[in-house]
Design a protein around this motif. Structure first.
Motif, PDB file in Angstrom:
ATOM      1  N   THR A   1       0.855  -1.202   0.000  1.00  0.00           N
ATOM      2  CA  THR A   1       0.000   0.000   0.000  1.00  0.00           C
ATOM      3  C   THR A   1       0.889   1.249   0.000  1.00  0.00           C
ATOM      4  O   THR A   1       2.028   1.207   0.475  1.00  0.00           O
ATOM      5  CB  THR A   1      -0.861   0.053   1.280  1.00  0.00           C
ATOM      6  OG1 THR A   1       0.028   0.064   2.415  1.00  0.00           O
ATOM      7  CG2 THR A   1      -1.795  -1.149   1.366  1.00  0.00           C
TER       8      THR A   1
ATOM      9  N   GLN B   1      -8.472  -4.356   6.604  1.00  0.00           N
ATOM     10  CA  GLN B   1      -7.797  -3.918   5.370  1.00  0.00           C
ATOM     11  C   GLN B   1      -6.407  -4.553   5.282  1.00  0.00           C
ATOM     12  O   GLN B   1      -6.003  -5.071   4.248  1.00  0.00           O
ATOM     13  CB  GLN B   1      -7.669  -2.381   5.324  1.00  0.00           C
ATOM     14  CG  GLN B   1      -7.063  -1.894   4.006  1.00  0.00           C
ATOM     15  CD  GLN B   1      -6.449  -0.495   4.118  1.00  0.00           C
ATOM     16  OE1 GLN B   1      -6.424   0.095   5.208  1.00  0.00           O
ATOM     17  NE2 GLN B   1      -5.954   0.017   3.012  1.00  0.00           N
TER      18      GLN B   1
ATOM     19  N   GLU C   1      -5.436  -7.276   6.607  1.00  0.00           N
ATOM     20  CA  GLU C   1      -5.625  -8.715   6.332  1.00  0.00           C
ATOM     21  C   GLU C   1      -5.866  -8.949   4.841  1.00  0.00           C
ATOM     22  O   GLU C   1      -5.270  -9.826   4.218  1.00  0.00           O
ATOM     23  CB  GLU C   1      -6.828  -9.197   7.145  1.00  0.00           C
ATOM     24  CG  GLU C   1      -6.950 -10.691   7.287  1.00  0.00           C
ATOM     25  CD  GLU C   1      -8.153 -11.047   8.164  1.00  0.00           C
ATOM     26  OE1 GLU C   1      -9.103 -10.233   8.225  1.00  0.00           O
ATOM     27  OE2 GLU C   1      -8.117 -12.116   8.783  1.00  0.00           O
ATOM     28  N   GLN C   2      -6.705  -8.090   4.254  1.00  0.00           N
ATOM     29  CA  GLN C   2      -7.054  -8.214   2.832  1.00  0.00           C
ATOM     30  C   GLN C   2      -5.812  -7.981   1.958  1.00  0.00           C
ATOM     31  O   GLN C   2      -5.487  -8.781   1.082  1.00  0.00           O
ATOM     32  CB  GLN C   2      -8.156  -7.198   2.493  1.00  0.00           C
ATOM     33  CG  GLN C   2      -8.617  -7.194   1.051  1.00  0.00           C
ATOM     34  CD  GLN C   2      -9.049  -8.573   0.586  1.00  0.00           C
ATOM     35  OE1 GLN C   2      -9.621  -9.344   1.368  1.00  0.00           O
ATOM     36  NE2 GLN C   2      -8.747  -8.903  -0.659  1.00  0.00           N
ATOM     37  N   VAL C   3      -5.069  -6.901   2.239  1.00  0.00           N
ATOM     38  CA  VAL C   3      -3.886  -6.574   1.413  1.00  0.00           C
ATOM     39  C   VAL C   3      -2.835  -7.679   1.563  1.00  0.00           C
ATOM     40  O   VAL C   3      -2.262  -8.152   0.585  1.00  0.00           O
ATOM     41  CB  VAL C   3      -3.297  -5.209   1.828  1.00  0.00           C
ATOM     42  CG1 VAL C   3      -1.978  -4.961   1.100  1.00  0.00           C
ATOM     43  CG2 VAL C   3      -4.281  -4.090   1.541  1.00  0.00           C
TER      44      VAL C   3
ATOM     45  N   LYS D   1      -3.278 -10.720   2.162  1.00  0.00           N
ATOM     46  CA  LYS D   1      -3.725 -11.917   1.401  1.00  0.00           C
ATOM     47  C   LYS D   1      -3.404 -11.730  -0.074  1.00  0.00           C
ATOM     48  O   LYS D   1      -2.920 -12.636  -0.749  1.00  0.00           O
ATOM     49  CB  LYS D   1      -5.239 -12.101   1.638  1.00  0.00           C
ATOM     50  CG  LYS D   1      -5.809 -13.419   1.167  1.00  0.00           C
ATOM     51  CD  LYS D   1      -7.176 -13.673   1.880  1.00  0.00           C
ATOM     52  CE  LYS D   1      -7.857 -14.924   1.336  1.00  0.00           C
ATOM     53  NZ  LYS D   1      -8.641 -14.635   0.100  1.00  0.00           N
ATOM     54  N   GLU D   2      -3.655 -10.493  -0.565  1.00  0.00           N
ATOM     55  CA  GLU D   2      -3.413 -10.221  -2.007  1.00  0.00           C
ATOM     56  C   GLU D   2      -1.919 -10.324  -2.355  1.00  0.00           C
ATOM     57  O   GLU D   2      -1.545 -10.925  -3.350  1.00  0.00           O
ATOM     58  CB  GLU D   2      -3.919  -8.813  -2.367  1.00  0.00           C
ATOM     59  CG  GLU D   2      -5.426  -8.705  -2.494  1.00  0.00           C
ATOM     60  CD  GLU D   2      -5.908  -7.257  -2.341  1.00  0.00           C
ATOM     61  OE1 GLU D   2      -7.119  -7.058  -2.199  1.00  0.00           O
ATOM     62  OE2 GLU D   2      -5.042  -6.334  -2.339  1.00  0.00           O
ATOM     63  N   ILE D   3      -1.060  -9.724  -1.509  1.00  0.00           N
ATOM     64  CA  ILE D   3       0.377  -9.723  -1.898  1.00  0.00           C
ATOM     65  C   ILE D   3       1.091 -10.960  -1.374  1.00  0.00           C
ATOM     66  O   ILE D   3       2.243 -11.182  -1.703  1.00  0.00           O
ATOM     67  CB  ILE D   3       1.100  -8.432  -1.417  1.00  0.00           C
ATOM     68  CG1 ILE D   3       1.063  -8.292   0.115  1.00  0.00           C
ATOM     69  CG2 ILE D   3       0.529  -7.211  -2.082  1.00  0.00           C
ATOM     70  CD1 ILE D   3       1.811  -7.049   0.612  1.00  0.00           C
ATOM     71  N   ASP D   4       0.385 -11.730  -0.517  1.00  0.00           N
ATOM     72  CA  ASP D   4       0.929 -12.988  -0.003  1.00  0.00           C
ATOM     73  C   ASP D   4       2.060 -12.779   1.023  1.00  0.00           C
ATOM     74  O   ASP D   4       2.883 -11.867   0.877  1.00  0.00           O
ATOM     75  CB  ASP D   4       1.443 -13.858  -1.172  1.00  0.00           C
ATOM     76  CG  ASP D   4       1.559 -15.319  -0.729  1.00  0.00           C
ATOM     77  OD1 ASP D   4       2.134 -16.126  -1.472  1.00  0.00           O
ATOM     78  OD2 ASP D   4       1.096 -15.619   0.412  1.00  0.00           O
ATOM     79  N   TYR D   5       2.042 -13.621   2.027  1.00  0.00           N
ATOM     80  CA  TYR D   5       3.067 -13.551   3.082  1.00  0.00           C
ATOM     81  C   TYR D   5       4.385 -14.095   2.543  1.00  0.00           C
ATOM     82  O   TYR D   5       4.378 -14.834   1.565  1.00  0.00           O
ATOM     83  CB  TYR D   5       2.596 -14.371   4.286  1.00  0.00           C
ATOM     84  CG  TYR D   5       1.395 -13.762   4.979  1.00  0.00           C
ATOM     85  CD1 TYR D   5       0.096 -14.143   4.633  1.00  0.00           C
ATOM     86  CD2 TYR D   5       1.558 -12.781   5.944  1.00  0.00           C
ATOM     87  CE1 TYR D   5      -1.002 -13.567   5.256  1.00  0.00           C
ATOM     88  CE2 TYR D   5       0.466 -12.200   6.573  1.00  0.00           C
ATOM     89  CZ  TYR D   5      -0.809 -12.589   6.221  1.00  0.00           C
ATOM     90  OH  TYR D   5      -1.884 -12.014   6.831  1.00  0.00           O
TER      91      TYR D   5
ATOM     92  N   ARG E   1      -0.862 -15.156   8.651  1.00  0.00           N
ATOM     93  CA  ARG E   1      -2.035 -14.374   9.029  1.00  0.00           C
ATOM     94  C   ARG E   1      -2.200 -14.306  10.547  1.00  0.00           C
ATOM     95  O   ARG E   1      -2.531 -13.264  11.109  1.00  0.00           O
ATOM     96  CB  ARG E   1      -3.291 -15.016   8.391  1.00  0.00           C
ATOM     97  CG  ARG E   1      -4.581 -14.252   8.641  1.00  0.00           C
ATOM     98  CD  ARG E   1      -5.780 -15.025   8.105  1.00  0.00           C
ATOM     99  NE  ARG E   1      -7.025 -14.497   8.643  1.00  0.00           N
ATOM    100  CZ  ARG E   1      -7.413 -14.656   9.906  1.00  0.00           C
ATOM    101  NH1 ARG E   1      -6.624 -15.315  10.755  1.00  0.00           N
ATOM    102  NH2 ARG E   1      -8.553 -14.152  10.331  1.00  0.00           N
TER     103      ARG E   1
ATOM    104  N   LYS F   1       5.193  -6.084   0.542  1.00  0.00           N
ATOM    105  CA  LYS F   1       5.630  -7.471   0.350  1.00  0.00           C
ATOM    106  C   LYS F   1       7.039  -7.569   0.917  1.00  0.00           C
ATOM    107  O   LYS F   1       7.890  -6.707   0.650  1.00  0.00           O
ATOM    108  CB  LYS F   1       5.642  -7.773  -1.161  1.00  0.00           C
ATOM    109  CG  LYS F   1       6.226  -9.123  -1.519  1.00  0.00           C
ATOM    110  CD  LYS F   1       5.236 -10.215  -1.235  1.00  0.00           C
ATOM    111  CE  LYS F   1       5.848 -11.584  -1.511  1.00  0.00           C
ATOM    112  NZ  LYS F   1       5.231 -12.616  -0.653  1.00  0.00           N
TER     113      LYS F   1
END
Ligand code: MV4
Length: 506
Positions: free
Chosen positions: A134, A143, A145-147, A149-153, A174, A201
């Motif tokens: 972001t 938010q 949590e959502q981001v 998930k999108e960029i992956d741990y 997570r 990331k």
């Protein structure tokens, strides 16, 4: 050109800037706190003004006092050095309001780059590659949590107002996210008075490579090559080099062109540094921009042949850059060791005190930017950086051999220093093979304790030195006890030489 410049700093960088002023025919004005009355920068300046008690808040951080000295002394400009108020927009503004030129970027450029999210928004507009994530603060855990998930741990939480690792949290999964977010926000609030945290990331085992840029006030911006700064301890750089062993000409050009776009997007003028993270595949990502001259600027000076402080002062005086990008050539290799008054045997805690003996290295390929002298007392009140020892050579191996020889000549008596650490790094195979990343030093310090090995060698050599000194009845040739032929030149360790020197001084 300015007639008089005030240096709003202390230690080795104040000495460095005073030297540049003298080479440009400029009168140098020093400021000092009570505990720095006898410091080297005070001795070398043309004028020196007391600005307050030892505490930095009463002296080197006190904008009003510094600007007041600038006005009373008739200084045309102020050089902030690094640290203290060097990246503080209020200081830059106070200088210009007092009609004193700030040798650095504008307050606006500082403010833009001072916020990592504002900087990322600006880079987004300029189409500059930055770490996925972001570019605004996170509004909620959901938010985040959502981001994530999108960029992956793994992901990295970072303080927008932060830098140097404060308020930063690596989150691998997570279920770590909620506590990490809360602790990052509270640390950011505590450290910077701003709890804004954003997400990136996580780049695994990155290198930290930074690009020096220089921009005059007439729209000319150039890059001066990169510095490898991956050898850090607790986000404090320990050793830097130029060029980076993994950057070739094509990559340098790509990184340099991005760095120039960053500088232009920020309306940047004077000397600045664009920091990148570089992953295993040599992809580079904008991290942040430093709006000051960096501690490690000498390695860039040595491989480009340019004097960055001269150039800073000339740019601030309105000069145009006198060279084009094509004329910037990288030649040779330079490696810098930051010599700190720290005790390697006591978790690198500061080791202030009186310097009872000082022998400084010199000779081919050695530069020593120092702020100390024999008999001076290192105060406890400030960053314990004593000096920077830089080895220069035609290639990296020669630079290493120069630095090893220089460290062997460096003798600081009366206080502890981190010199043993550099001997350990320079002899390490991973270092010599340039297998570096930001975790390198932590791994090295975990494998074997740096100074114990050195300590044993030194204790043995001290004993030998004492016996050599006791045998001082031996025929002295050129004032040095003659080593038995069996002991080649390498056998005469630093401590032996020191005890002989001590013996001569009795
Ligand atoms: C990172 C990172 C990995 N991934 N960001 C540390 C302080 C600040 N300069 C940025 N830092 C890092 N940011 C992402 N997305 C790893 C670090 C980092 C680091 C960076 C440069 C030099 C030393 C470092 C030590 C630990 C972590």
């Amino acid at each position: 050109m300015f007639k008089k410049v005030l240096i709003a700093n202390r230690g080795e960088i104040a000495v460095r800037v005073i030297r540049a002023c003298h080479e440009l025919g400029i009168t140098a004005v020093a400021v000092y706190s009570d505990v720095d009355r006898a410091s080297l920068h005070v001795l070398k300046a043309d004028e020196a003004h007391r600005i307050g008690a030892a505490a930095a808040s009463e002296s080197y951080l006190n904008i009003e006092k510094i600007v007041d000295v600038a006005e009373r002394s008739g200084a045309d400009a102020i050089h902030p050095g690094y640290g203290f108020r060097s990246e503080n927009a209020k200081f830059a503004r106070a200088c210009s309001e007092a009609g004193v030129k700030f040798i650095g970027p504008t307050a606006a450029a500082m403010e833009l780059m001072g916020s990592k999210t504002r900087a990322r928004q600006q880079m987004e507009k300029a189409g500059i590659p930055f770490v996925p994530g972001t570019s605004r603060g996170l509004e909620s855990f959901e938010q985040a949590e959502q981001v994530a998930k999108e960029i992956d741990y793994p992901i990295m939480l970072k303080a927008a107002a932060g830098g140097g690792g404060k308020g930063m949290r690596l989150v691998r999964s997570r279920d770590e996210l909620r506590t990490a977010l809360e602790s990052a926000k509270s640390e950011a609030q505590r450290s910077f008075g701003d709890s804004e945290v954003y997400i990136e990331k996580a780049i695994v085992s990155p290198r930290h490579i930074e690009m020096q840029v220089l921009a005059d006030e007439h729209g000319n911006t150039v890059y001066l090559g990169e510095r490898e700064c991956s050898i850090q301890r607790r986000h404090q750089k320990v050793m830097e080099e130029a060029p980076s062993p993994i950057v070739d000409a094509a990559m340098r050009r790509r990184m340099g062109e991005v760095a120039i776009r960053v500088a232009k997007a920020a309306g940047y003028t004077n000397a600045g540094t664009v920091e990148f993270l570089v992953d295993r595949d040599r992809n580079f990502y904008f991290l942040e921009m430093n709006t000051r001259l960096q501690v490690e600027h000498p390695v860039t000076e040595l491989v480009t042949g340019l004097d960055l402080v001269h150039l800073q002062i000339r740019i601030a005086a309105g000069d145009r850059l006198r060279f084009a990008q094509e004329e910037v050539n990288i030649r040779g290799h330079a490696i810098e060791c930051r010599i700190y008054a720290e005790d390697p045997d006591n978790n690198y805690f500061p080791s202030p005190g009186k310097i009872t003996l000082l022998l400084t290295p010199d000779g081919p390929g050695i530069r020593c930017d120092s702020g100390i002298y024999e008999g001076w007392t290192v105060p406890i009140d400030y960053d314990p950086l004593l000096a920077k020892l830089i080895g220069y050579g035609t290639d990296r191996d020669q630079a290493i051999s120069r630095l090893v020889r220089g460290l062997d000549e460096y003798l600081v008596g009366g206080i502890k220093t981190n010199i043993p650490l550099f001997r350990r790094i320079l002899s390490d195979q991973d270092f010599q093979a340039a297998n570096l990343d930001t975790g390198y030093l932590d791994r090295l310090l975990r494998t074997n304790r740096v100074s114990r090995g050195d300590q044993a060698a030194d204790v043995a050599a001290i004993a030998a030195g004492i016996f050599a000194a006791l045998d001082s009845a031996q025929p002295m040739r050129n004032g040095i006890a003659h080593e038995s032929p069996a002991a080649g030149p390498r056998a005469a360790s630093t401590w032996k030489r020191a005890s002989r020197i001590e013996a001569l001084r009795q």
